[in-house]
Design a protein around this motif. Structure first.
Motif, PDB file in Angstrom:
ATOM      1  N   MET A   1       0.848  -1.183   0.000  1.00 47.01           N
ATOM      2  CA  MET A   1       0.000   0.000   0.000  1.00 47.01           C
ATOM      3  C   MET A   1       0.892   1.245   0.000  1.00 47.01           C
ATOM      4  O   MET A   1       1.889   1.304   0.696  1.00 47.01           O
ATOM      5  CB  MET A   1      -0.906   0.001   1.231  1.00 47.01           C
ATOM      6  N   ARG A   2       0.486   2.213  -0.766  1.00 45.54           N
ATOM      7  CA  ARG A   2       1.189   3.490  -0.810  1.00 45.54           C
ATOM      8  C   ARG A   2       0.977   4.238   0.507  1.00 45.54           C
ATOM      9  O   ARG A   2      -0.109   4.189   1.085  1.00 45.54           O
ATOM     10  CB  ARG A   2       0.620   4.289  -1.980  1.00 45.54           C
ATOM     11  N   PRO A   3       1.992   4.971   0.979  1.00 45.52           N
ATOM     12  CA  PRO A   3       1.791   5.745   2.211  1.00 45.52           C
ATOM     13  C   PRO A   3       0.634   6.734   2.056  1.00 45.52           C
ATOM     14  O   PRO A   3       0.450   7.308   0.980  1.00 45.52           O
ATOM     15  CB  PRO A   3       3.119   6.493   2.386  1.00 45.52           C
ATOM     16  N   PRO A   4      -0.130   6.935   3.102  1.00 46.83           N
ATOM     17  CA  PRO A   4      -1.232   7.891   3.020  1.00 46.83           C
ATOM     18  C   PRO A   4      -0.702   9.314   2.865  1.00 46.83           C
ATOM     19  O   PRO A   4       0.417   9.632   3.265  1.00 46.83           O
ATOM     20  CB  PRO A   4      -1.956   7.727   4.356  1.00 46.83           C
ATOM     21  N   PHE A   5      -1.519  10.148   2.270  1.00 43.95           N
ATOM     22  CA  PHE A   5      -1.191  11.568   2.207  1.00 43.95           C
ATOM     23  C   PHE A   5      -1.320  12.162   3.607  1.00 43.95           C
ATOM     24  O   PHE A   5      -2.223  11.798   4.360  1.00 43.95           O
ATOM     25  CB  PHE A   5      -2.132  12.309   1.258  1.00 43.95           C
ATOM     26  N   LEU A   6      -0.420  13.068   3.930  1.00 41.97           N
ATOM     27  CA  LEU A   6      -0.530  13.880   5.134  1.00 41.97           C
ATOM     28  C   LEU A   6      -0.879  15.281   4.656  1.00 41.97           C
ATOM     29  O   LEU A   6      -0.044  15.995   4.107  1.00 41.97           O
ATOM     30  CB  LEU A   6       0.775  13.911   5.925  1.00 41.97           C
ATOM     31  N   LEU A   7      -2.147  15.656   4.793  1.00 38.69           N
ATOM     32  CA  LEU A   7      -2.626  16.971   4.383  1.00 38.69           C
ATOM     33  C   LEU A   7      -2.434  17.919   5.560  1.00 38.69           C
ATOM     34  O   LEU A   7      -2.964  17.679   6.650  1.00 38.69           O
ATOM     35  CB  LEU A   7      -4.100  16.893   3.985  1.00 38.69           C
ATOM     36  N   LEU A   8      -1.684  18.969   5.333  1.00 37.84           N
ATOM     37  CA  LEU A   8      -1.271  19.849   6.420  1.00 37.84           C
ATOM     38  C   LEU A   8      -1.774  21.274   6.210  1.00 37.84           C
ATOM     39  O   LEU A   8      -1.409  21.928   5.247  1.00 37.84           O
ATOM     40  CB  LEU A   8       0.257  19.835   6.518  1.00 37.84           C
ATOM     41  N   ASP A   9      -2.598  21.719   7.130  1.00 39.13           N
ATOM     42  CA  ASP A   9      -3.093  23.094   7.141  1.00 39.13           C
ATOM     43  C   ASP A   9      -2.057  23.988   7.831  1.00 39.13           C
ATOM     44  O   ASP A   9      -1.125  23.497   8.467  1.00 39.13           O
ATOM     45  CB  ASP A   9      -4.430  23.143   7.883  1.00 39.13           C
ATOM     46  N   ILE A  10      -2.234  25.290   7.721  1.00 35.83           N
ATOM     47  CA  ILE A  10      -1.308  26.227   8.364  1.00 35.83           C
ATOM     48  C   ILE A  10      -1.997  27.050   9.446  1.00 35.83           C
ATOM     49  O   ILE A  10      -1.612  27.004  10.613  1.00 35.83           O
ATOM     50  CB  ILE A  10      -0.632  27.142   7.308  1.00 35.83           C
ATOM     51  N   ASP A  11      -3.000  27.843   9.097  1.00 36.00           N
ATOM     52  CA  ASP A  11      -3.663  28.703  10.086  1.00 36.00           C
ATOM     53  C   ASP A  11      -4.389  27.858  11.126  1.00 36.00           C
ATOM     54  O   ASP A  11      -5.205  26.997  10.794  1.00 36.00           O
ATOM     55  CB  ASP A  11      -4.646  29.652   9.405  1.00 36.00           C
ATOM     56  N   GLY A  12      -4.075  28.095  12.397  1.00 38.68           N
ATOM     57  CA  GLY A  12      -4.655  27.326  13.481  1.00 38.68           C
ATOM     58  C   GLY A  12      -3.913  26.024  13.747  1.00 38.68           C
ATOM     59  O   GLY A  12      -4.207  25.338  14.714  1.00 38.68           O
ATOM     60  N   VAL A  13      -2.958  25.680  12.873  1.00 40.85           N
ATOM     61  CA  VAL A  13      -2.151  24.470  13.045  1.00 40.85           C
ATOM     62  C   VAL A  13      -0.690  24.863  13.267  1.00 40.85           C
ATOM     63  O   VAL A  13      -0.118  24.597  14.315  1.00 40.85           O
ATOM     64  CB  VAL A  13      -2.300  23.518  11.839  1.00 40.85           C
ATOM     65  N   LEU A  14      -0.079  25.503  12.283  1.00 37.58           N
ATOM     66  CA  LEU A  14       1.292  25.994  12.441  1.00 37.58           C
ATOM     67  C   LEU A  14       1.318  27.445  12.911  1.00 37.58           C
ATOM     68  O   LEU A  14       2.234  27.860  13.604  1.00 37.58           O
ATOM     69  CB  LEU A  14       2.066  25.852  11.133  1.00 37.58           C
ATOM     70  N   ILE A  15       0.326  28.215  12.490  1.00 39.43           N
ATOM     71  CA  ILE A  15       0.184  29.600  12.944  1.00 39.43           C
ATOM     72  C   ILE A  15      -1.030  29.636  13.876  1.00 39.43           C
ATOM     73  O   ILE A  15      -2.168  29.559  13.414  1.00 39.43           O
ATOM     74  CB  ILE A  15      -0.041  30.574  11.767  1.00 39.43           C
ATOM     75  N   PRO A  16      -0.812  29.725  15.186  1.00 38.45           N
ATOM     76  CA  PRO A  16      -1.957  29.747  16.100  1.00 38.45           C
ATOM     77  C   PRO A  16      -2.708  31.069  16.020  1.00 38.45           C
ATOM     78  O   PRO A  16      -2.122  32.111  15.714  1.00 38.45           O
ATOM     79  CB  PRO A  16      -1.307  29.572  17.477  1.00 38.45           C
ATOM     80  N   PHE A  17      -3.989  31.002  16.269  1.00 42.28           N
ATOM     81  CA  PHE A  17      -4.782  32.220  16.342  1.00 42.28           C
ATOM     82  C   PHE A  17      -4.561  32.854  17.707  1.00 42.28           C
ATOM     83  O   PHE A  17      -4.456  32.150  18.719  1.00 42.28           O
ATOM     84  CB  PHE A  17      -6.266  31.916  16.136  1.00 42.28           C
ATOM     85  N   PRO A  18      -4.481  34.182  17.794  1.00 43.20           N
ATOM     86  CA  PRO A  18      -4.329  34.833  19.099  1.00 43.20           C
ATOM     87  C   PRO A  18      -5.511  34.493  20.005  1.00 43.20           C
ATOM     88  O   PRO A  18      -6.638  34.317  19.541  1.00 43.20           O
ATOM     89  CB  PRO A  18      -4.303  36.323  18.762  1.00 43.20           C
TER      90      PRO A  18
END
Length: 192
Positions: A1-18
């Protein structure tokens, strides 16, 4: 089986909301970036945790996932955000720029229909801070139909944590039937 995709968001994940006081986590450093369509005299201020780069690289290097940006930052994720975290260039889901006033115009995350079409029947783990119960039901339906799907939802004022990536590794490792733990060193009797 092919490795699953890792879909990565940015806002709220890497850039937290104040938070309500306008504060971001102490772990995050301030950066001014100029997204596509903005001028250099009108940058966007973001906060990134420098530890996220190495944490993500460690997951990428396992070979358990195929990382892809899935964010409204689109190509700017690779040209602006990734370099600040020392991440390699990653492909991105080419999301449209919808004219919406809420991220859930149909009761679920606006990206979902585009992601569903992009994925087809491929397995995926998707990290985003903005899922609804309808998104979780969609993931369960995909999984039941043979396209394993895991949604990981960080708290948007805190962002991505080590335990989220541990969950990704464990899930992908189980899906692919591989061990995600570091193997123990052989005992003296085994080595002899």
């Amino acid at each position: 089986m092919r490795p699953p995709f890792l879909l990565l968001d940015i806002d709220g994940v890497l850039i937290p909301f104040p938070d309500a006081r306008g504060s971001t986590p102490d772990t995050h450093a301030r950066h001014d970036v100029v997204p596509t369509g903005r001028s250099a005299d009108d940058p966007v201020t973001i906060w990134l945790n420098p530890a996220h780069g190495p944490m993500l690289i460690n997951v990428f290097r396992t070979g358990l996932v195929t990382p892809v940006w899935c964010t409204g930052w689109r190509q700017d994720a690779t040209t602006l955000i990734g370099p600040l975290l020392a991440l390699p260039p990653l492909p991105h889901v080419d999301l449209p720029r919808p004219q919406i006033t809420t991220s859930h115009p149909n009761g679920y995350l606006w990206k979902r229909d585009h992601v569903d079409a992009w994925l087809g029947e491929a397995p995926a783990v998707w990290i985003d801070d903005d899922f609804t119960r309808l998104d979780h039901a969609w993931a369960a339906e995909r999984t039941a139909s043979g396209a394993p799907t895991l949604l990981v939802q960080p708290e948007p004022h805190v962002g991505l944590q080590a335990e989220h990536l541990a969950e990704v590794r464990a899930w992908a490792g189980q899906l692919l039937g591989t061990r995600t733990a570091v193997p123990a060193a052989p005992s003296e009797t085994e080595a002899a």
